[in-house]
Design a protein around this motif. Structure first.
Motif, PDB file in Angstrom:
ATOM      1  N   ASP A  56       4.213   8.207 -13.208  1.00  0.00           N
ATOM      2  CA  ASP A  56       3.668   8.412 -11.875  1.00  0.00           C
ATOM      3  C   ASP A  56       2.888   7.197 -11.367  1.00  0.00           C
ATOM      4  OD1 ASP A  56       2.986  10.183  -9.576  1.00  0.00           O
ATOM      5  OD2 ASP A  56       0.944   9.879 -10.346  1.00  0.00           O
ATOM      6  N   THR A  57       2.188   6.520 -12.249  1.00  0.00           N
ATOM      7  CA  THR A  57       1.419   5.342 -11.835  1.00  0.00           C
ATOM      8  C   THR A  57       2.353   4.247 -11.330  1.00  0.00           C
ATOM      9  OG1 THR A  57      -0.324   5.889 -13.409  1.00  0.00           O
ATOM     10  CG2 THR A  57      -0.293   3.640 -12.579  1.00  0.00           C
ATOM     11  N   PHE A  58       3.450   4.013 -12.050  1.00  0.00           N
ATOM     12  CA  PHE A  58       4.447   3.028 -11.617  1.00  0.00           C
ATOM     13  C   PHE A  58       4.950   3.390 -10.224  1.00  0.00           C
ATOM     14  CE2 PHE A  58       8.654   1.209 -11.213  1.00  0.00           C
ATOM     15  CZ  PHE A  58       8.623   0.014 -11.919  1.00  0.00           C
ATOM     16  N   ARG A  59       5.305   4.651 -10.024  1.00  0.00           N
ATOM     17  CA  ARG A  59       5.813   5.092  -8.724  1.00  0.00           C
ATOM     18  C   ARG A  59       4.802   4.844  -7.614  1.00  0.00           C
ATOM     19  NH1 ARG A  59       4.690   8.769  -5.501  1.00  0.00           N
ATOM     20  NH2 ARG A  59       3.465   9.973  -6.977  1.00  0.00           N
ATOM     21  N   ARG A  60       3.528   5.146  -7.880  1.00  0.00           N
ATOM     22  CA  ARG A  60       2.502   4.965  -6.843  1.00  0.00           C
ATOM     23  C   ARG A  60       2.267   3.487  -6.538  1.00  0.00           C
ATOM     24  NH1 ARG A  60      -2.623   7.862  -8.201  1.00  0.00           N
ATOM     25  NH2 ARG A  60      -1.961   7.748 -10.365  1.00  0.00           N
ATOM     26  N   ILE A  61       2.344   2.631  -7.551  1.00  0.00           N
ATOM     27  CA  ILE A  61       2.238   1.186  -7.277  1.00  0.00           C
ATOM     28  C   ILE A  61       3.462   0.744  -6.474  1.00  0.00           C
ATOM     29  CG2 ILE A  61       2.162  -1.134  -8.268  1.00  0.00           C
ATOM     30  CD1 ILE A  61       0.635   0.084 -10.686  1.00  0.00           C
ATOM     31  N   PHE A  62       4.639   1.169  -6.915  1.00  0.00           N
ATOM     32  CA  PHE A  62       5.883   0.827  -6.218  1.00  0.00           C
ATOM     33  C   PHE A  62       5.816   1.259  -4.749  1.00  0.00           C
ATOM     34  CE2 PHE A  62      10.148   1.820  -4.724  1.00  0.00           C
ATOM     35  CZ  PHE A  62      10.826   0.646  -5.019  1.00  0.00           C
ATOM     36  N   ASP A  63       5.291   2.435  -4.499  1.00  0.00           N
ATOM     37  CA  ASP A  63       5.239   2.975  -3.140  1.00  0.00           C
ATOM     38  C   ASP A  63       4.391   2.146  -2.181  1.00  0.00           C
ATOM     39  OD1 ASP A  63       6.942   5.038  -3.831  1.00  0.00           O
ATOM     40  OD2 ASP A  63       5.371   6.567  -3.951  1.00  0.00           O
ATOM     41  N   VAL A  64       3.425   1.373  -2.670  1.00  0.00           N
ATOM     42  CA  VAL A  64       2.590   0.567  -1.771  1.00  0.00           C
ATOM     43  C   VAL A  64       3.159  -0.835  -1.556  1.00  0.00           C
ATOM     44  CG1 VAL A  64       0.513   1.885  -2.346  1.00  0.00           C
ATOM     45  CG2 VAL A  64       0.952  -0.283  -3.543  1.00  0.00           C
ATOM     46  N   LEU A  65       4.248  -1.179  -2.254  1.00  0.00           N
ATOM     47  CA  LEU A  65       4.875  -2.489  -2.072  1.00  0.00           C
ATOM     48  C   LEU A  65       5.566  -2.579  -0.722  1.00  0.00           C
ATOM     49  CD1 LEU A  65       6.577  -3.031  -5.556  1.00  0.00           C
ATOM     50  CD2 LEU A  65       4.445  -4.060  -4.727  1.00  0.00           C
ATOM     51  N   ARG A  66       5.617  -3.779  -0.181  1.00  0.00           N
ATOM     52  CA  ARG A  66       6.389  -3.993   1.040  1.00  0.00           C
ATOM     53  C   ARG A  66       7.869  -3.811   0.724  1.00  0.00           C
ATOM     54  NH1 ARG A  66       3.173  -9.215   3.076  1.00  0.00           N
ATOM     55  NH2 ARG A  66       1.361  -8.130   3.909  1.00  0.00           N
ATOM     56  N   PRO A  67       8.664  -3.406   1.711  1.00  0.00           N
ATOM     57  CA  PRO A  67      10.084  -3.134   1.471  1.00  0.00           C
ATOM     58  C   PRO A  67      10.838  -4.275   0.788  1.00  0.00           C
ATOM     59  CG  PRO A  67       9.458  -2.311   3.625  1.00  0.00           C
ATOM     60  CD  PRO A  67       8.266  -3.073   3.091  1.00  0.00           C
ATOM     61  N   GLY A  68      10.538  -5.509   1.141  1.00  0.00           N
ATOM     62  CA  GLY A  68      11.223  -6.647   0.516  1.00  0.00           C
ATOM     63  C   GLY A  68      10.992  -6.704  -0.987  1.00  0.00           C
ATOM     64  N   ASN A  69       9.798  -6.338  -1.422  1.00  0.00           N
ATOM     65  CA  ASN A  69       9.517  -6.318  -2.857  1.00  0.00           C
ATOM     66  C   ASN A  69      10.108  -5.069  -3.522  1.00  0.00           C
ATOM     67  OD1 ASN A  69       8.158  -8.781  -2.969  1.00  0.00           O
ATOM     68  ND2 ASN A  69       6.227  -7.843  -2.362  1.00  0.00           N
ATOM     69  N   GLN A  70      10.213  -3.989  -2.760  1.00  0.00           N
ATOM     70  CA  GLN A  70      10.806  -2.773  -3.323  1.00  0.00           C
ATOM     71  C   GLN A  70      12.292  -2.960  -3.638  1.00  0.00           C
ATOM     72  OE1 GLN A  70       9.850   0.361  -0.528  1.00  0.00           O
ATOM     73  NE2 GLN A  70       7.932   0.822  -1.598  1.00  0.00           N
ATOM     74  N   GLY A 122       1.699 -10.496  -3.493  1.00  0.00           N
ATOM     75  CA  GLY A 122       0.633 -10.131  -2.578  1.00  0.00           C
ATOM     76  C   GLY A 122       1.157  -9.192  -1.507  1.00  0.00           C
ATOM     77  N   GLY A 123       2.479  -9.017  -1.487  1.00  0.00           N
ATOM     78  CA  GLY A 123       3.143  -8.206  -0.470  1.00  0.00           C
ATOM     79  C   GLY A 123       3.082  -6.721  -0.774  1.00  0.00           C
ATOM     80  N   PHE A 124       1.907  -6.145  -0.522  1.00  0.00           N
ATOM     81  CA  PHE A 124       1.725  -4.707  -0.684  1.00  0.00           C
ATOM     82  C   PHE A 124       0.597  -4.264   0.234  1.00  0.00           C
ATOM     83  CE2 PHE A 124      -1.280  -6.508  -3.680  1.00  0.00           C
ATOM     84  CZ  PHE A 124      -2.350  -5.631  -3.722  1.00  0.00           C
ATOM     85  N   ASP A 125       0.515  -2.980   0.479  1.00  0.00           N
ATOM     86  CA  ASP A 125      -0.523  -2.416   1.338  1.00  0.00           C
ATOM     87  C   ASP A 125      -1.791  -2.247   0.503  1.00  0.00           C
ATOM     88  OD1 ASP A 125      -2.236  -0.691   2.792  1.00  0.00           O
ATOM     89  OD2 ASP A 125      -0.529   0.253   3.804  1.00  0.00           O
ATOM     90  N   HIS A 126      -2.720  -3.155   0.685  1.00  0.00           N
ATOM     91  CA  HIS A 126      -3.939  -3.175  -0.122  1.00  0.00           C
ATOM     92  C   HIS A 126      -4.788  -1.920   0.073  1.00  0.00           C
ATOM     93  CE1 HIS A 126      -2.543  -7.285  -0.156  1.00  0.00           C
ATOM     94  NE2 HIS A 126      -3.402  -7.588  -1.109  1.00  0.00           N
ATOM     95  N   GLU A 127      -4.902  -1.472   1.316  1.00  0.00           N
ATOM     96  CA  GLU A 127      -5.701  -0.268   1.590  1.00  0.00           C
ATOM     97  C   GLU A 127      -5.056   0.967   0.975  1.00  0.00           C
ATOM     98  OE1 GLU A 127      -6.440  -0.014   5.786  1.00  0.00           O
ATOM     99  OE2 GLU A 127      -7.451  -1.963   5.830  1.00  0.00           O
ATOM    100  N   ALA A 128      -3.734   1.065   1.064  1.00  0.00           N
ATOM    101  CA  ALA A 128      -3.038   2.209   0.470  1.00  0.00           C
ATOM    102  C   ALA A 128      -3.182   2.191  -1.050  1.00  0.00           C
ATOM    103  CB  ALA A 128      -1.565   2.194   0.865  1.00  0.00           C
ATOM    104  N   ALA A 129      -3.156   1.001  -1.650  1.00  0.00           N
ATOM    105  CA  ALA A 129      -3.335   0.894  -3.102  1.00  0.00           C
ATOM    106  C   ALA A 129      -4.731   1.365  -3.493  1.00  0.00           C
ATOM    107  CB  ALA A 129      -3.107  -0.542  -3.566  1.00  0.00           C
TER     108      ALA A 129
END
Length: 192
Positions: A56-70, A122-129
């Motif tokens: 679940d932790t991996f999924r939650r980190i993945f979910d805050v990544l920008r689409p290009g990194n996903q 660095g391409g992720f939503d910092h606030e969402a993380a």
């Protein structure tokens, strides 16, 4: 004189082997390498949230990544959220971002030694993380690090395949190291 291979061989691929897993001992060693990084006044500001592919932790980190990194990061064995503690019992922690950077660099070099690869984002939503992991106000997310075994470049979209195959380049020292006044390139062996 040659650059140490552990430095020369470090790079940031996007092609991860989706079947590879990290042994617990290797993951522990990577985190120990980060823990032993230098920091301002030994404040040790680096903090990490560890997600292993499938949890679940991996999924939650993945979910805050920008689409290009996903597009590619889900194949990594581990996604690591790196954050910096900005205060401790003594008060504000100076240079906490620098301390986190040193810790992540130690981790990246240890990964090379273990035959692993890392890619820092660095391409992720910092606030969402911060929300996803209930980070305290004095802990600031800065980077996500994908860790794993190198995979086949052919699994990536064409544009990313081209980026993977580009030669690694660095600016020459004449553009990044100066002497006397800003912009005056330093030259090896030159008098100051």
């Amino acid at each position: 004189m040659e650059l140490n291979p552990i430095i020369a061989d470090r790079w940031s691929p996007r092609a991860f082997d989706a079947e590879a897993t990290l042994r617990p001992a290797d993951l522990t060693l990577l985190l120990e390498a980060a823990r032993w990084a230098p920091s301002h006044g030994n404040t040790q500001p680096a903090r990490f949230v560890v997600g292993q592919r499938g949890d679940d932790t991996f999924r939650r980190i993945f979910d805050v990544l920008r689409p290009g990194n996903q597009l590619w990061a889900g194949r990594a064995s581990v996604l690591l959220l790196g954050a910096r503690a900005t205060a401790d019992e003594r008060g504000p922690v100076p240079n906490s971002e620098y301390g986190l950077g040193l810790a992540v660099q130690n981790l990246a070099l240890q990964a090379v030694d273990l035959g692993l690869v890392t890619h820092q984002m660095g391409g992720f939503d910092h606030e969402a993380a911060a929300r996803a992991f209930a980070l305290p106000e004095d802990v600031v997310p800065v980077v996500v690090v994908a860790i794993g075994k190198l995979g086949d470049v052919g699994i990536l979209p064409e544009e990313l395949q081209a980026r993977e195959k580009r030669p690694r380049e660095r600016k020459p020292l004449s553009e990044t190291v100066f002497t006397s006044t800003w912009g005056t390139p330093w030259t090896p062996g030159a008098d100051a």
